[in-house]
Design a protein around this motif. Structure first.
Motif, short mmCIF file in Angstrom:
data_model
loop_
_atom_site.label_atom_id
_atom_site.label_comp_id
_atom_site.label_asym_id
_atom_site.label_seq_id
_atom_site.Cartn_x
_atom_site.Cartn_y
_atom_site.Cartn_z
N GLU A 58 0.81 -1.22 0.00
CA GLU A 58 0.00 0.00 0.00
C GLU A 58 0.84 1.28 0.00
OE1 GLU A 58 -2.57 0.26 3.38
OE2 GLU A 58 -3.96 1.59 2.34
N MET A 59 1.88 1.30 0.83
CA MET A 59 2.72 2.50 0.92
C MET A 59 3.81 2.52 -0.15
SD MET A 59 1.89 4.46 3.55
CE MET A 59 1.32 4.51 5.25
N GLY A 60 3.87 1.45 -0.95
CA GLY A 60 4.92 1.38 -1.97
C GLY A 60 4.35 1.47 -3.37
N VAL B 122 17.91 13.04 9.04
CA VAL B 122 16.54 13.51 9.31
C VAL B 122 15.53 12.52 8.74
CG1 VAL B 122 14.84 15.28 8.70
CG2 VAL B 122 17.12 15.96 9.47
N LEU B 123 15.74 12.12 7.49
CA LEU B 123 14.79 11.20 6.85
C LEU B 123 14.81 9.83 7.50
CD1 LEU B 123 15.15 12.23 3.12
CD2 LEU B 123 13.17 12.54 4.61
N ALA B 124 15.97 9.43 8.02
CA ALA B 124 16.07 8.13 8.69
C ALA B 124 15.12 8.07 9.89
CB ALA B 124 17.50 7.85 9.12
N ARG B 125 14.76 9.24 10.43
CA ARG B 125 13.82 9.28 11.55
C ARG B 125 12.38 9.23 11.09
NH1 ARG B 125 15.95 11.88 16.49
NH2 ARG B 125 18.21 11.76 16.31
N LEU B 126 12.16 9.37 9.79
CA LEU B 126 10.78 9.52 9.30
C LEU B 126 10.33 8.40 8.37
CD1 LEU B 126 10.84 13.37 8.53
CD2 LEU B 126 9.96 12.21 10.57
N THR B 127 11.27 7.62 7.84
CA THR B 127 10.89 6.60 6.86
C THR B 127 11.61 5.28 7.14
OG1 THR B 127 10.97 5.97 4.52
CG2 THR B 127 12.63 7.52 5.26
N PRO B 128 10.93 4.14 6.89
CA PRO B 128 11.61 2.84 7.06
C PRO B 128 12.50 2.48 5.86
CG PRO B 128 9.33 2.50 6.41
CD PRO B 128 9.51 3.99 6.55
N LEU B 129 12.53 3.32 4.84
CA LEU B 129 13.31 3.02 3.64
C LEU B 129 14.81 2.98 3.96
CD1 LEU B 129 12.80 2.74 0.50
CD2 LEU B 129 13.57 5.11 0.35
N ASP B 130 15.53 2.05 3.32
CA ASP B 130 16.98 1.98 3.47
C ASP B 130 17.59 3.12 2.65
OD1 ASP B 130 19.64 1.44 3.62
OD2 ASP B 130 19.51 -0.60 2.83
N LEU B 131 18.07 4.16 3.35
CA LEU B 131 18.54 5.38 2.68
C LEU B 131 20.04 5.36 2.41
CD1 LEU B 131 16.59 7.86 4.96
CD2 LEU B 131 16.13 7.51 2.53
N GLU B 145 6.72 5.02 3.11
CA GLU B 145 6.05 5.70 4.21
C GLU B 145 6.95 6.83 4.70
OE1 GLU B 145 4.70 3.16 7.54
OE2 GLU B 145 5.40 4.81 8.78
N ILE B 146 6.39 8.02 4.82
CA ILE B 146 7.12 9.18 5.32
C ILE B 146 6.31 9.76 6.47
CG2 ILE B 146 8.09 11.46 4.78
CD1 ILE B 146 7.95 10.44 1.77
N ALA B 147 6.81 9.65 7.69
CA ALA B 147 6.08 10.12 8.87
C ALA B 147 4.64 9.60 8.86
CB ALA B 147 6.11 11.65 8.97
N HIS B 148 4.47 8.30 8.61
CA HIS B 148 3.17 7.63 8.60
C HIS B 148 2.28 8.03 7.45
CE1 HIS B 148 4.34 6.17 12.51
NE2 HIS B 148 4.56 7.40 12.90
N MET B 149 2.82 8.79 6.49
CA MET B 149 2.02 9.15 5.32
C MET B 149 2.58 8.44 4.09
SD MET B 149 1.84 13.25 6.01
CE MET B 149 3.57 13.44 6.41
N MET B 150 1.69 8.14 3.13
CA MET B 150 2.24 7.58 1.90
C MET B 150 2.81 8.71 1.07
SD MET B 150 -1.05 6.35 -0.29
CE MET B 150 -1.30 4.85 0.65
N GLY B 151 4.01 8.48 0.56
CA GLY B 151 4.66 9.56 -0.17
C GLY B 151 5.65 9.05 -1.19
#
Ligand SMILES: [Zn+2]
Lengths: 90, 190
Positions: A58-60, B122-131, B145-151
Motif C-alpha cells: 500500500e505504501m509502496g 533527518v529522513l532516517a527518523r521519518l521513513t523505514p526506507l533503506d537510505l 512511508e514518510i512520517a506515517h504518510m504515503m509519499g
C-alpha cells in the motif's frame, strides 16, 4: 519482518497491508453452487506452517503480492506479484 | 447588471506549503519546490515502448524503470508506482495520451526539497526506507512511508532529497520535518 517486493525490493512491514489467504484468487464459477461459494466466502484453514497469503504494498508500488509464509517461524519463502500468479488480477 | 458576490471576491492561489516553509535548522533546509505541472502517466497495455519513445521526443526523457528517475532539474519523470510515472515540470505533450492515461495532479501534492548536511539522518527518523548511499543513490526514487504518510522520496544529491506527500498533509510533513531536523541538529551540537 520484511517482505521482498518483486517491484520495489526488500521493504519494512509497515509499508504493507495484510489481506488474508490467497485462496481469494481462486474465485469459483458463478454457477458453482451454494456449498462451493459458502466455502469460498467463509471457510479458511488455520495451518501451523506454510501458507499462501495476499499482501498489499500500500505504501509502496501498490501491487498485490502472493506471499508464501510459514506461520510458525514467520519465514518468507516466496513473494510474487498476484498479477503474475493469477493472470490479470488487479 | 447588479454586482454579484463572484465579482467582488478575489481568489488568491496559495502553494501547498505557504506559511509552513522554508525552514532552516542547523545545516539543513526544507523548502517548497517551485510550482510545477504534475501529471501521472499510466501506460496502456503493450504501449510502454511507444510511450517511452514519445516521452523522449516530447520531453527529452525516457520512461523510468521501477525506483528510478529520468530527465533533469525542471523536467523530470519519477517512477510513481506499478506501471506509473509522475511527470514533474512541463505540461504534458498531448501525444502522450495516445499511449497512456494522463491525470493532472498539479496542486495535489506538496513538493519539498530537504538539503544540507544531516538531511539523510533527518529522513532516517521519518521513513523505514533503506537510505544508505549503496542502496538509495542519486536518481533513485521510492514510494514509501514518510512520517506515517504515503509519499514519494527521491535522492537528488549527496544530502538533497525531494519529498512528496498529499497536499492535505503539508502541515503534518512540515511539523514532522521540523521535529526531526531539531533532533538531528541537537545531536550535532553535543
Ligand atoms: Zn512494491
Amino acid at each position: 519482518m520484511r517482505i521482498d517486493c518483486p517491484c520495489c525490493g526488500s521493504r519494512d512491514i509497515r509499508e504493507f497491508t495484510y489481506k488474508g489467504d490467497a485462496l481469494a484468487l481462486e474465485r469459483p464459477d458463478p454457477d458453482a453452487g451454494d456449498a462451493v461459494w459458502n466455502d469460498y466466502v467463509h471457510n479458511r484453514d488455520n495451518p501451523a506452517g506454510p501458507t499462501r497469503e495476499l499482501w498489499y504494498h500500500e505504501m509502496g508500488c501498490a501491487a498485490w503480492l502472493v506471499v508464501t509464509r510459514d506461520t510458525v517461524s514467520h519465514e518468507i519463502k516466496a513473494v510474487e506479484l498476484a498479477s503474475a500468479a493469477k493472470g490479470d488480477v488487479a | 447588471m447588479a454586482e454579484t458576490v463572484a465579482d467582488s471576491v478575489k481568489l488568491i492561489a496559495t502553494s501547498p506549503c505557504a506559511g509552513l516553509l522554508p525552514l532552516s535548522i542547523g545545516t539543513m533546509t526544507a523548502s517548497e519546490e517551485p510550482p510545477a505541472a504534475l501529471t501521472s502517466i499510466a501506460a496502456y497495455r503493450g504501449q510502454e515502448d511507444a510511450l517511452s519513445e514519445m516521452l523522449k521526443t516530447a520531453h527529452g526523457m525516457g520512461w523510468p524503470k521501477p525506483g528510478r528517475t529520468t530527465g533533469k532539474e525542471g523536467a523530470r519523470a519519477l517512477w510513481f508506482g506499478q506501471g506509473q510515472a509522475l511527470l514533474v515540470g512541463p505540461a504534458p505533450d498531448p501525444g502522450l495520451a495516445r499511449h497512456a492515461a494522463l491525470t493532472d495532479q498539479s496542486d495535489a501534492w506538496a513538493m519539498v526539497r530537504l538539503s544540507g548536511a544531516g538531511s539523510q539522518a533527518v529522513l532516517a527518523r521519518l521513513t523505514p526506507l533503506d537510505l544508505r548511499r549503496g542502496s538509495f543513490k542519486r536518481g533513485h526514487t521510492a514510494r514509501t512511508e514518510i512520517a506515517h504518510m504515503m509519499g514519494s522520496l527521491t535522492r537528488l544529491g549527496e544530502e538533497a532529497f525531494l519529498i512528496l506527500v498529499f497536499r492535505s498533509m503539508a502541515a503534518t510533513l512540515a511539523h514532522d520535518l521540523e521535529a526531526a531536523m531539531q533532533a538531528v541538529a541537537a545531536r550535532t551540537r553535543l
